[in-house]
Enzyme design. Structure first.
Site, PDB file in Angstrom:
ATOM      1  N   ASP A 110      41.331  27.030  26.682  1.00  0.00           N
ATOM      2  CA  ASP A 110      42.062  27.599  27.807  1.00  0.00           C
ATOM      3  C   ASP A 110      41.178  27.879  29.029  1.00  0.00           C
ATOM      4  O   ASP A 110      41.564  28.605  29.927  1.00  0.00           O
ATOM      5  CB  ASP A 110      42.815  28.864  27.389  1.00  0.00           C
ATOM      6  CG  ASP A 110      41.915  30.033  27.043  1.00  0.00           C
ATOM      7  OD1 ASP A 110      40.690  29.840  26.881  1.00  0.00           O
ATOM      8  OD2 ASP A 110      42.434  31.162  26.931  1.00  0.00           O
ATOM      9  N   LYS A 168      47.255  29.701  31.378  1.00  0.00           N
ATOM     10  CA  LYS A 168      46.411  28.784  30.599  1.00  0.00           C
ATOM     11  C   LYS A 168      46.463  29.090  29.107  1.00  0.00           C
ATOM     12  O   LYS A 168      46.607  28.187  28.284  1.00  0.00           O
ATOM     13  CB  LYS A 168      44.952  28.848  31.078  1.00  0.00           C
ATOM     14  CG  LYS A 168      44.714  28.346  32.475  1.00  0.00           C
ATOM     15  CD  LYS A 168      43.263  28.464  32.874  1.00  0.00           C
ATOM     16  CE  LYS A 168      42.712  29.857  32.783  1.00  0.00           C
ATOM     17  NZ  LYS A 168      43.323  30.864  33.649  1.00  0.00           N
ATOM     18  N   ASP A 204      33.603  26.956  36.391  1.00  0.00           N
ATOM     19  CA  ASP A 204      32.507  27.838  36.794  1.00  0.00           C
ATOM     20  C   ASP A 204      31.604  27.147  37.810  1.00  0.00           C
ATOM     21  O   ASP A 204      31.295  27.691  38.854  1.00  0.00           O
ATOM     22  CB  ASP A 204      31.686  28.276  35.575  1.00  0.00           C
ATOM     23  CG  ASP A 204      32.476  29.193  34.677  1.00  0.00           C
ATOM     24  OD1 ASP A 204      33.006  30.197  35.181  1.00  0.00           O
ATOM     25  OD2 ASP A 204      32.576  28.899  33.477  1.00  0.00           O
ATOM     26  N   GLY A 263      45.481  34.195  35.300  1.00  0.00           N
ATOM     27  CA  GLY A 263      46.859  34.661  35.162  1.00  0.00           C
ATOM     28  C   GLY A 263      47.931  33.601  35.356  1.00  0.00           C
ATOM     29  O   GLY A 263      49.109  33.932  35.416  1.00  0.00           O
ATOM     30  N   TYR A 273      32.649  43.569  38.358  1.00  0.00           N
ATOM     31  CA  TYR A 273      33.754  44.089  39.164  1.00  0.00           C
ATOM     32  C   TYR A 273      33.374  45.374  39.899  1.00  0.00           C
ATOM     33  O   TYR A 273      34.005  45.712  40.900  1.00  0.00           O
ATOM     34  CB  TYR A 273      35.012  44.261  38.322  1.00  0.00           C
ATOM     35  CG  TYR A 273      35.693  42.935  38.077  1.00  0.00           C
ATOM     36  CD1 TYR A 273      36.223  42.201  39.133  1.00  0.00           C
ATOM     37  CD2 TYR A 273      35.776  42.389  36.807  1.00  0.00           C
ATOM     38  CE1 TYR A 273      36.830  40.969  38.937  1.00  0.00           C
ATOM     39  CE2 TYR A 273      36.382  41.153  36.594  1.00  0.00           C
ATOM     40  CZ  TYR A 273      36.904  40.451  37.667  1.00  0.00           C
ATOM     41  OH  TYR A 273      37.493  39.235  37.467  1.00  0.00           O
TER      42      TYR A 273
END
Length: 135
Positions: A106, A40, A112, A37, A70
Protein backbone atom coordinates in the site's frame (compact mmCIF):
# COMPACT_ATOMS: atom_id res chain seq x y z
CA UNK A 1 12.36 -12.71 -11.57
CA UNK A 2 9.35 -11.06 -9.97
CA UNK A 3 7.41 -8.60 -12.14
CA UNK A 4 6.97 -5.18 -10.55
CA UNK A 5 3.82 -3.17 -11.15
CA UNK A 6 3.00 0.21 -9.65
CA UNK A 7 -0.62 1.27 -9.71
CA UNK A 8 -1.29 4.96 -9.35
CA UNK A 9 -4.46 5.18 -7.28
CA UNK A 10 -6.12 7.74 -9.54
CA UNK A 11 -6.00 5.28 -12.43
CA UNK A 12 -7.09 2.17 -10.54
CA UNK A 13 -10.66 3.46 -10.39
CA UNK A 14 -10.98 2.67 -14.10
CA UNK A 15 -10.45 -1.02 -13.32
CA UNK A 16 -13.95 -1.10 -11.87
CA UNK A 17 -15.30 -0.47 -15.37
CA UNK A 18 -13.51 -3.36 -17.02
CA UNK A 19 -12.92 -7.03 -16.56
CA UNK A 20 -9.38 -7.60 -15.30
CA UNK A 21 -7.71 -10.97 -15.04
CA UNK A 22 -4.32 -11.92 -13.67
CA UNK A 23 -2.40 -15.12 -14.20
CA UNK A 24 -2.45 -16.81 -10.80
CA UNK A 25 0.77 -18.64 -11.68
CA UNK A 26 2.77 -15.43 -12.14
CA UNK A 27 4.39 -13.96 -9.06
CA UNK A 28 4.27 -10.17 -9.08
CA UNK A 29 5.11 -7.24 -6.84
CA UNK A 30 2.28 -4.75 -7.06
CA UNK A 31 2.45 -1.43 -5.24
CA UNK A 32 -0.28 1.15 -4.81
CA UNK A 33 0.72 4.83 -4.97
CA UNK A 34 -1.37 7.76 -3.83
CA UNK A 35 -1.88 10.61 -1.42
CA UNK A 36 -2.32 10.15 2.32
CA UNK A 37 -5.88 9.11 3.08
CA UNK A 38 -6.91 8.37 -0.53
CA UNK A 39 -7.67 4.69 0.11
CA UNK A 40 -4.43 2.83 -0.68
CA UNK A 41 -4.81 0.45 2.26
CA UNK A 42 -8.47 -0.20 1.47
CA UNK A 43 -7.65 -0.89 -2.16
CA UNK A 44 -4.76 -3.15 -1.17
CA UNK A 45 -7.07 -5.17 1.08
CA UNK A 46 -9.74 -5.42 -1.60
CA UNK A 47 -7.34 -6.54 -4.35
CA UNK A 48 -5.55 -8.98 -2.04
CA UNK A 49 -8.87 -10.56 -1.08
CA UNK A 50 -10.20 -10.63 -4.66
CA UNK A 51 -7.10 -12.16 -6.25
CA UNK A 52 -5.62 -14.10 -3.33
CA UNK A 53 -2.52 -11.90 -3.14
CA UNK A 54 -0.43 -11.37 -0.01
CA UNK A 55 -0.89 -7.80 1.30
CA UNK A 56 1.90 -5.74 2.85
CA UNK A 57 1.01 -2.57 4.71
CA UNK A 58 3.01 0.52 5.63
CA UNK A 59 3.73 0.33 9.37
CA UNK A 60 2.93 3.74 10.82
CA UNK A 61 2.96 2.87 14.52
CA UNK A 62 6.64 1.86 14.76
CA UNK A 63 8.24 4.86 13.05
CA UNK A 64 10.71 6.47 15.51
CA UNK A 65 10.71 9.81 13.64
CA UNK A 66 7.10 10.50 12.71
CA UNK A 67 6.02 12.26 15.90
CA UNK A 68 9.18 14.40 15.97
CA UNK A 69 8.77 15.22 12.28
CA UNK A 70 5.29 16.68 12.80
CA UNK A 71 6.60 18.79 15.70
CA UNK A 72 9.59 20.18 13.75
CA UNK A 73 9.53 19.30 10.06
CA UNK A 74 12.72 21.18 9.18
CA UNK A 75 14.74 19.40 11.84
CA UNK A 76 13.47 15.87 11.18
CA UNK A 77 12.58 15.74 7.45
CA UNK A 78 15.91 14.23 6.36
CA UNK A 79 15.93 11.64 9.16
CA UNK A 80 12.35 10.67 8.36
CA UNK A 81 13.04 10.28 4.65
CA UNK A 82 16.16 8.18 5.30
CA UNK A 83 14.12 5.98 7.65
CA UNK A 84 11.44 5.49 4.98
CA UNK A 85 14.01 4.87 2.24
CA UNK A 86 15.80 2.26 4.34
CA UNK A 87 12.54 0.55 5.39
CA UNK A 88 11.10 0.47 1.89
CA UNK A 89 14.37 -0.75 0.36
CA UNK A 90 14.42 -3.64 2.84
CA UNK A 91 10.79 -4.38 1.93
CA UNK A 92 11.59 -4.43 -1.81
CA UNK A 93 14.54 -6.77 -1.26
CA UNK A 94 12.43 -9.10 0.90
CA UNK A 95 9.57 -9.07 -1.60
CA UNK A 96 11.92 -9.77 -4.51
CA UNK A 97 13.08 -12.92 -2.72
CA UNK A 98 9.53 -14.18 -2.22
CA UNK A 99 8.61 -16.81 -4.77
CA UNK A 100 5.40 -18.45 -5.89
CA UNK A 101 3.15 -15.63 -4.74
CA UNK A 102 2.05 -12.15 -5.65
CA UNK A 103 2.59 -9.44 -3.06
CA UNK A 104 0.70 -6.15 -3.06
CA UNK A 105 1.89 -3.11 -1.05
CA UNK A 106 0.00 0.00 0.00
CA UNK A 107 2.99 2.35 -0.52
CA UNK A 108 6.00 2.48 -2.86
CA UNK A 109 9.66 3.36 -2.51
CA UNK A 110 9.29 5.69 -5.48
CA UNK A 111 6.92 8.06 -3.71
CA UNK A 112 9.54 8.94 -1.11
CA UNK A 113 12.30 9.58 -3.62
CA UNK A 114 10.23 11.28 -6.31
CA UNK A 115 7.43 13.01 -4.41
CA UNK A 116 7.84 13.40 -0.65
CA UNK A 117 11.55 14.30 -0.39
CA UNK A 118 11.42 16.78 -3.32
CA UNK A 119 8.28 18.38 -1.84
CA UNK A 120 9.92 18.74 1.57
CA UNK A 121 12.91 20.37 -0.13
CA UNK A 122 10.76 22.66 -2.31
CA UNK A 123 8.77 23.79 0.76
CA UNK A 124 11.96 24.61 2.66
CA UNK A 125 11.70 21.75 5.18
CA UNK A 126 14.81 19.96 3.85
CA UNK A 127 18.11 21.79 3.29
CA UNK A 128 19.92 21.72 -0.04
CA UNK A 129 22.74 19.72 1.58
CA UNK A 130 20.37 17.08 2.94
CA UNK A 131 18.35 16.88 -0.28
CA UNK A 132 21.49 16.51 -2.39
CA UNK A 133 22.70 13.78 -0.07
CA UNK A 134 19.33 12.03 -0.22
CA UNK A 135 19.08 12.15 -4.00
Amino acid sequence: MKKFITIIFAFIITLGCCSCSFDKNTDMHIAIAGNIGCGKTTLTKMLAKRYGWEPRFEPVDVNPYLEDFYKDMSRWSFNLQIYFLNKRFKDVVEISRATDRTIIQDRTIFEDARIFAPNLHDQGYMSDRDFNNYT
